[in-house]
Design an enzyme around this catalytic site. Structure first.
Site, PDB file in Angstrom:
ATOM      1  N   SER A 137       1.853   9.475  -1.246  1.00 17.59           N
ATOM      2  CA  SER A 137       0.724  10.560  -0.840  1.00 17.59           C
ATOM      3  C   SER A 137       0.909  11.678  -0.176  1.00 17.59           C
ATOM      4  CB  SER A 137      -0.022   8.991   0.158  1.00 17.59           C
ATOM      5  OG  SER A 137      -0.785   9.343   0.656  1.00 17.59           O
ATOM      6  N   LYS A 197      -0.755  11.461  -5.176  1.00 19.34           N
ATOM      7  CA  LYS A 197      -2.794  11.544  -3.884  1.00 19.34           C
ATOM      8  C   LYS A 197      -2.318  12.463  -2.698  1.00 19.34           C
ATOM      9  CE  LYS A 197      -3.431   7.525  -0.606  1.00 19.34           C
ATOM     10  NZ  LYS A 197      -3.281   6.360  -0.437  1.00 19.34           N
ATOM     11  N   LYS A 237      -4.475  13.593   0.440  1.00 20.60           N
ATOM     12  CA  LYS A 237      -5.253  12.979   1.381  1.00 20.60           C
ATOM     13  C   LYS A 237      -6.536  14.526   1.000  1.00 20.60           C
ATOM     14  CE  LYS A 237      -3.764   9.586   2.509  1.00 20.60           C
ATOM     15  NZ  LYS A 237      -5.104   8.552   3.327  1.00 20.60           N
ATOM     16  N   ASP A 262      -7.284  10.453  -1.232  1.00 22.16           N
ATOM     17  CA  ASP A 262      -7.598   9.973  -0.390  1.00 22.16           C
ATOM     18  C   ASP A 262      -8.984  11.148   0.727  1.00 22.16           C
ATOM     19  OD1 ASP A 262      -7.894   7.592   0.631  1.00 22.16           O
ATOM     20  OD2 ASP A 262      -5.886   7.235   0.937  1.00 22.16           O
ATOM     21  N   GLU A 315     -10.372   7.858  -3.276  1.00 21.65           N
ATOM     22  CA  GLU A 315     -10.045   6.360  -2.311  1.00 21.65           C
ATOM     23  C   GLU A 315     -10.450   6.949  -1.025  1.00 21.65           C
ATOM     24  OE1 GLU A 315      -6.367   6.402  -1.334  1.00 21.65           O
ATOM     25  OE2 GLU A 315      -6.144   3.826  -0.505  1.00 21.65           O
ATOM     26  N   ASP A 362     -10.151   1.310  -0.255  1.00 19.85           N
ATOM     27  CA  ASP A 362      -8.826   0.708   0.774  1.00 19.85           C
ATOM     28  C   ASP A 362      -9.033   0.089   2.059  1.00 19.85           C
ATOM     29  OD1 ASP A 362      -6.424   0.914   2.580  1.00 19.85           O
ATOM     30  OD2 ASP A 362      -5.963   2.885   2.212  1.00 19.85           O
ATOM     31  N   LYS A 421      -3.414  -3.748   0.289  1.00 19.32           N
ATOM     32  CA  LYS A 421      -2.328  -3.343   1.466  1.00 19.32           C
ATOM     33  C   LYS A 421      -2.105  -4.584   2.225  1.00 19.32           C
ATOM     34  CE  LYS A 421      -2.900   1.768   2.849  1.00 19.32           C
ATOM     35  NZ  LYS A 421      -4.114   2.430   3.703  1.00 19.32           N
ATOM     36  N   GLY A 430       0.169   1.804   1.163  1.00 23.46           N
ATOM     37  CA  GLY A 430       2.046   2.033   2.285  1.00 23.46           C
ATOM     38  C   GLY A 430       0.331   2.376   4.116  1.00 23.46           C
TER      39      GLY A 430
HETATM   40  O1  OSB Z   1      -5.217   5.226   3.549  1.00 26.17           O
HETATM   41  O2  OSB Z   1      -3.524   5.013   2.695  1.00 26.17           O
HETATM   42  C1  OSB Z   1      -3.934   5.582   3.403  1.00 26.17           C
HETATM   43  C2  OSB Z   1      -0.558   6.521   6.307  1.00 26.17           C
HETATM   44  C3  OSB Z   1      -1.178   5.662   7.237  1.00 26.17           C
HETATM   45  C4  OSB Z   1      -2.458   5.010   7.430  1.00 26.17           C
HETATM   46  C5  OSB Z   1      -3.785   5.250   5.304  1.00 26.17           C
HETATM   47  C6  OSB Z   1      -3.035   5.933   5.124  1.00 26.17           C
HETATM   48  C7  OSB Z   1      -1.863   6.414   4.444  1.00 26.17           C
HETATM   49  C8  OSB Z   1      -1.220   6.711   3.362  1.00 26.17           C
HETATM   50  C9  OSB Z   1       0.193   6.544   3.179  1.00 26.17           C
HETATM   51  O3  OSB Z   1      -2.554   7.399   2.911  1.00 26.17           O
HETATM   52  C10 OSB Z   1       0.342   6.087   2.191  1.00 26.17           C
HETATM   53  C11 OSB Z   1       2.574   5.465   2.917  1.00 26.17           C
HETATM   54  O4  OSB Z   1       3.183   6.438   1.882  1.00 26.17           O
HETATM   55  O5  OSB Z   1       3.066   5.009   3.638  1.00 26.17           O
HETATM   56 MG    MG Z   2      -6.491   4.726   1.695  1.00 22.90          MG
END
Ligand code: OSB
Ligand code: MG
Length: 373
Positions: free
Chosen positions: A135, A161, A163, A188, A213, A238, A262, A290
């Site tokens: 991510s 992925k 953001k 995402d 996402e 999510d 998660k 994550g």
């Molecule tokens: O939406 O998946 C998410 C990190 C913090 C809060 C929400 C998210 C995320 C990530 C990072 O996308 C995922 C990771 O590498 O731990």
């Molecule tokens: Mg997410």
């Protein structure tokens, strides 16, 4: 199992580099760890709640409070014979799923050690290796964005992925797709769009994304289902999925075609397995999300990802992407093929570095069994 003590700790751990999402930027994590002592062993759990209530309504501080005053005492006096007993033990407490998960997962962690089997096997996992994605946070400019993608593509991650948010989407995706026409790519939005943006989001279809996402509200199914009807690209939920019933509703309403699981968001391993099974029975693939975890949460995510229906690469990445020094040994490493080997040794399969944890601890509290009134 007999529980002798539950120890709560807060650690401060700076990220190797800041992580920006549509809801904010994280530079340093405040990590809440649960140390569960019993049967001569120690089970570990990590609470994935954030520093602020921006991803979900929990924070590390609400989790600390509710574990210390409610959940911890309930567990300490319960003698659970199995991790799967935890949802029942905590039933009276509404919400606070990330707090519950930290405790429940520590029970599973301890149970796997007691039984002398890998945590992955205890959860019902069968995979020997898991496929990894990564991510990538919102970058200050396009140059740094492309450099960040290049680093992770070269590292072997199977899915990238990105953001995104209004103002950081179509142009950014054009630049990335232009350079890497064939990589497995997703975005995402962390709930940054509204239904008024539907026409704009339909434009993402041109980028051949694996999924989009959580584009809309963090608690929504209905409007996601309306948006999904207009999209060729699968929506992945999510934030919206809090439990098995949510997964059933989302699948039934066609709010998504993929689910991010998660552990913390759904309240622990039991519910994560229930969501996994519900999705599997309905032909919906899942992957493990994550939350910028340390190695303890990461080890648990690896074990969970070994279940059959985790057919898409997860956000389970190498320790070194997040931390200068992780609190487990060995650190989590990803192969050039973008995979992590699922440990075959008893328990979580990674040693916890208690010396380092002690050094990083800024707050500590022991919880005892509930006083019998
Ligand atoms: O939406 O998946 C998410 C990190 C913090 C809060 C929400 C998210 C995320 C990530 C990072 O996308 C995922 C990771 O590498 O731990
Ligand atoms: Mg997410």
């Amino acid at each position: 199992m007999r529980i002798d003590a539950i120890l709560l700790r807060e650690l401060r751990l700076p990220l190797v580099k800041p992580f920006q999402t549509s809801f904010g930027t994280t530079t340093e994590r405040r990590i809440l760890l649960v140390e569960l002592r019993g049967e001569g062993l120690v089970g570990w759990g990590e609470c994935v709640a954030g520093e602020h209530p921006f991803f979900s309504d929990e924070t590390i501080d609400t989790a600390w409070l509710v574990i210390q005053s409610e959940l911890g005492p309930m567990l300490a006096s319960a003698e659970p014979e199995h991790g799967g007993k935890c949802p029942g033990i905590f039933r009276q407490v509404r919400g606070h799923r990330m707090a519950k998960a930290a405790l429940e997962n520590a029970v599973w962690d301890l149970e796997a050690q007691m039984k002398g089997i890998p945590l992955a096997s205890l959860l019902g996992g069968t995979r020997e290796v898991i496929d990894c994605g990564v991510s990538i946070g919102i970058q200050p400019n396009m140059h740094e964005q492309l450099a960040a993608v290049e680093t992770e593509v070269n590292a072997g991650y199977q899915r990238i992925k990105l953001k995104c948010k209004p103002g950081w989407d179509v142009k950014m995706l054009e630049a990335v797709r232009d350079r890497w026409p064939a990589i497995m790519l997703s975005v995402d939005a962390n709930s940054a769009y509204r239904l008024n943006d539907a026409d704009h989001i339909v434009g993402f279809d041109q980028f051949d994304l694996l999924m989009i996402e959580q584009p809309l509200w963090s608690d929504d199914f209905y409007f996601h289902s309306m948006l999904q009807k207009r999209l060729n690209t699968p929506i992945c939920l999510d934030e919206s999925i809090r439990n098995r019933r949510d997964a059933l509703a989302a699948i039934e309403m066609e709010s998504c075609r993929i689910i991010n699981i998660k552990c913390g968001r759904v309240g622990g391993f039991s519910e994560a397995i229930a969501v996994h099974n519900a999705a599997q029975e309905r032909g919906v693939p899942v992957w493990c999300g994550g939350m910028l975890e340390t190695g303890i949460g990461r080890a648990h995510n690896i074990a969970l990802s070994s279940l059959d229906n985790f057919t898409l690469p997860g956000d389970v990445s190498a320790s070194k992407r997040y931390w200068k020094e992780d609190i487990i040994e060995p650190e989590v490493t990803v192969s050039p093929e973008g995979q992590i080997a699922v440990p075959e040794t008893p328990g979580r399969g990674f040693e916890v570095r208690t010396d380092l944890i002690e050094k990083l601890t800024v707050r500590k509290e022991e919880i005892r069994a509930m006083a019998i009134a």
